[in-house]
Write a protein that holds these residues in place. Structure first.
Motif, PDB file in Angstrom:
ATOM      1  N   ILE A 110       0.754  -1.156  -0.032  1.00  0.00           N
ATOM      2  CA  ILE A 110      -0.104   0.091  -0.020  1.00  0.00           C
ATOM      3  C   ILE A 110       0.809   1.288  -0.022  1.00  0.00           C
ATOM      4  N   THR A 111       1.954   1.261   0.871  1.00  0.00           N
ATOM      5  CA  THR A 111       2.814   2.431   0.768  1.00  0.00           C
ATOM      6  C   THR A 111       3.453   2.628  -0.582  1.00  0.00           C
ATOM      7  N   LEU A 112       3.801   1.814  -1.166  1.00  0.00           N
ATOM      8  CA  LEU A 112       4.408   1.909  -2.812  1.00  0.00           C
ATOM      9  C   LEU A 112       3.295   2.460  -3.546  1.00  0.00           C
ATOM     10  N   SER A 113       2.023   1.867  -3.475  1.00  0.00           N
ATOM     11  CA  SER A 113       1.051   2.376  -4.366  1.00  0.00           C
ATOM     12  C   SER A 113       0.673   3.867  -4.065  1.00  0.00           C
ATOM     13  N   SER A 114       0.720   4.207  -2.941  1.00  0.00           N
ATOM     14  CA  SER A 114       0.570   5.758  -2.419  1.00  0.00           C
ATOM     15  C   SER A 114       1.441   6.359  -3.011  1.00  0.00           C
ATOM     16  N   PHE A 115       2.756   6.179  -2.814  1.00  0.00           N
ATOM     17  CA  PHE A 115       3.995   6.732  -3.520  1.00  0.00           C
ATOM     18  C   PHE A 115       3.602   7.179  -4.858  1.00  0.00           C
ATOM     19  N   LEU A 116       3.751   6.097  -5.510  1.00  0.00           N
ATOM     20  CA  LEU A 116       3.396   6.155  -6.931  1.00  0.00           C
ATOM     21  C   LEU A 116       2.264   7.155  -7.637  1.00  0.00           C
ATOM     22  N   ARG A 117       1.229   6.956  -6.732  1.00  0.00           N
ATOM     23  CA  ARG A 117       0.078   7.672  -7.149  1.00  0.00           C
ATOM     24  C   ARG A 117       0.463   9.368  -6.692  1.00  0.00           C
ATOM     25  N   ASP A 118       0.860   9.499  -5.496  1.00  0.00           N
ATOM     26  CA  ASP A 118       1.059  11.013  -5.154  1.00  0.00           C
ATOM     27  C   ASP A 118       2.195  11.525  -5.835  1.00  0.00           C
ATOM     28  N   TYR A 119       3.345  10.994  -6.190  1.00  0.00           N
ATOM     29  CA  TYR A 119       4.613  11.568  -6.703  1.00  0.00           C
ATOM     30  C   TYR A 119       5.008  11.219  -7.938  1.00  0.00           C
TER      31      TYR A 119
END
Length: 424
Positions: free
Chosen positions: A247-256
């Protein structure tokens, strides 16, 4: 004390890696401080470029040399490079910090807080990829310096769950996956499916187990790390899968990355293109090899198809949706696991039944391994670690449960073991 422990921990395997990490930390904190005072896109670009070049040198230099030699018939010399453990994870964290410094969101951070944010040992080498806003403010909360027996108990409980997932499940599934992907030829349908499912389950128990251990260790110190897995193999579609897996990788890829490319703000075509680019780059982030590129391409195509069907209003009932999602996720894991494209094609041929079907006298899989896979699938369908933790109470029954898991796990420590995500 946490900083000192973390630095010793990171330097234990290969001390030179600590110099690389500290140099990168000093550079990024200095650039972040400059960006807080002078929010310049040029300075931001220089800072991000430094991180990507550092990652590129250690992780991708020999991959580029190999491909240049293949396409041009040159004989450029590859280098003997030791990949610093966790460089992909802490690079993402530091890039996010620079972007938010440019947006004036980090001006109140002390160097000691930033240093601990990067080096905090439970999450340093394989995540979760923690956003600074979720971690740094906790260091200013004086309550974290008190003994919190509830957090210590819950942390030990979650750590034990993660340890048992890794040692009892992931490591038990590894031999079949290794045999199928590394040694076998002429795989029949059942053998290829056995190997592919073994790796699919091994990877989940390995990495979610590590994440549970990291979150549990942090909780012992009264520090809360974000959840990284939420029963991804129960997903109804690929969109749902990426909300549950890493989930934390998905969030990073989405946000940045995805949002920086324009997200869905510039029309449907650009939305689909941005999704595809994000997933391909996510594949490349995982490793230096064409198999990772293809894995990223597959998930990019999966997401485009999923969004297209959603836009058309197409719906599917839960059970077939879960089966179809797991099928395509497992198919993509074949490329993720394979050592090269040749090995991937070998397993894929058997996976699709191109080498025939046999139910007796199988060479690469036996009855015990089939039972283990079925057992692991049942575990996946049960409540996950986070849901079990919600029901946990510090009583005798749970104490017995923890002790049994801990004893079985410690008994398994002598078996060969390697965390899969350390290579990323």
């Amino acid at each position: 004390m946490l900083i000192l422990m973390s630095l010793i921990y990171y330097s234990y395997w290969y001390p030179f890696n600590l110099l690389v990490l500290l140099f990168s930390i000093l550079f990024n904190y200095a650039f972040g401080t400059i960006l807080n005072r002078i929010p310049s896109k040029v300075i931001l670009t220089l800072g991000i470029s430094f991180n990507l070049l550092l990652l590129g040198y250690f992780k991708y230099y020999n991959f580029f040399i190999q491909n240049i030699n293949s396409f041009t018939h040159l004989s450029l010399q590859a280098l003997s490079i030791t990949l610093p453990i966790g460089i992909s994870f802490f690079t993402f964290q530091k890039v996010g910090y620079l972007v938010d410094s440019y947006k004036q969101k980090t001006s109140h951070y002390k160097f000691s807080s930033y240093l601990l944010f990067v080096v905090f040992f439970p999450q340093l080498i394989a995540g979760p990829i923690v956003h600074h806003s979720k971690l740094v403010p906790q260091f200013s909360d004086t309550s974290i310096f008190n003994f919190n027996y509830e957090n210590i108990t819950r942390g030990i409980f979650l750590f034990t769950i993660g340890l048992s997932k890794k040692l009892l499940l992931a490591d038990s599934l590894a031999p079949l996956a290794n045999t199928v992907f590394d040694k076998s030829e002429g795989l029949t349908l059942l053998e290829a499916w056995g190997g592919a499912l073994s790796y699919t389950l091994q990877l989940y128990f390995d990495f979610s187990g590590y994440s549970d251990m990291a979150i549990g260790l942090a909780l012992i110190f009264n520090i809360k790390l974000p959840i990284n897995f939420d029963s991804p193999y129960k997903s109804l579609n690929i969109i749902d899968f990426w909300r549950r897996w890493h989930i934390t990788l998905s969030s990073f890829l989405r946000d940045y990355l995805y949002i920086s490319l324009g997200g869905s703000r510039k029309g449907k075509f650009r939305k689909y293109l941005n999704l595809f680019i994000t997933m391909v780059l996510g594949g490349i982030w995982h490793g230096a090899g064409w198999t990772y590129v293809i894995w990223g391409i597959l998930h990019g195509l999966y997401l485009l198809t999923n969004h297209a069907f959603r836009d058309l209003g197409f719906k599917m009932s839960a059970i077939p949706a879960r089966i179809m999602t797991l099928f395509f996720v497992t198919l993509a894991w074949i490329f993720f696991r394979a050592n090269n494209l040749s090995d991937a094609n070998k397993v894929l041929s058997g996976f699709l039944g191109l080498n025939g079907v046999k139910f007796h006298n199988l060479t690469y899989i036996n009855k015990q391994e089939v039972i283990l896979i079925i057992f692991a699938v049942i575990i996946v369908l049960l409540p996950n670690s986070n849901q079990i933790l919600d029901k946990f109470k510090p009583n005798f029954r749970w104490f017995v449960f923890i002790m049994v898991l801990m004893i079985l796990s410690l008994y398994s420590l002598n078996n060969p073991s390697q965390f899969l995500y350390f290579q990323f």
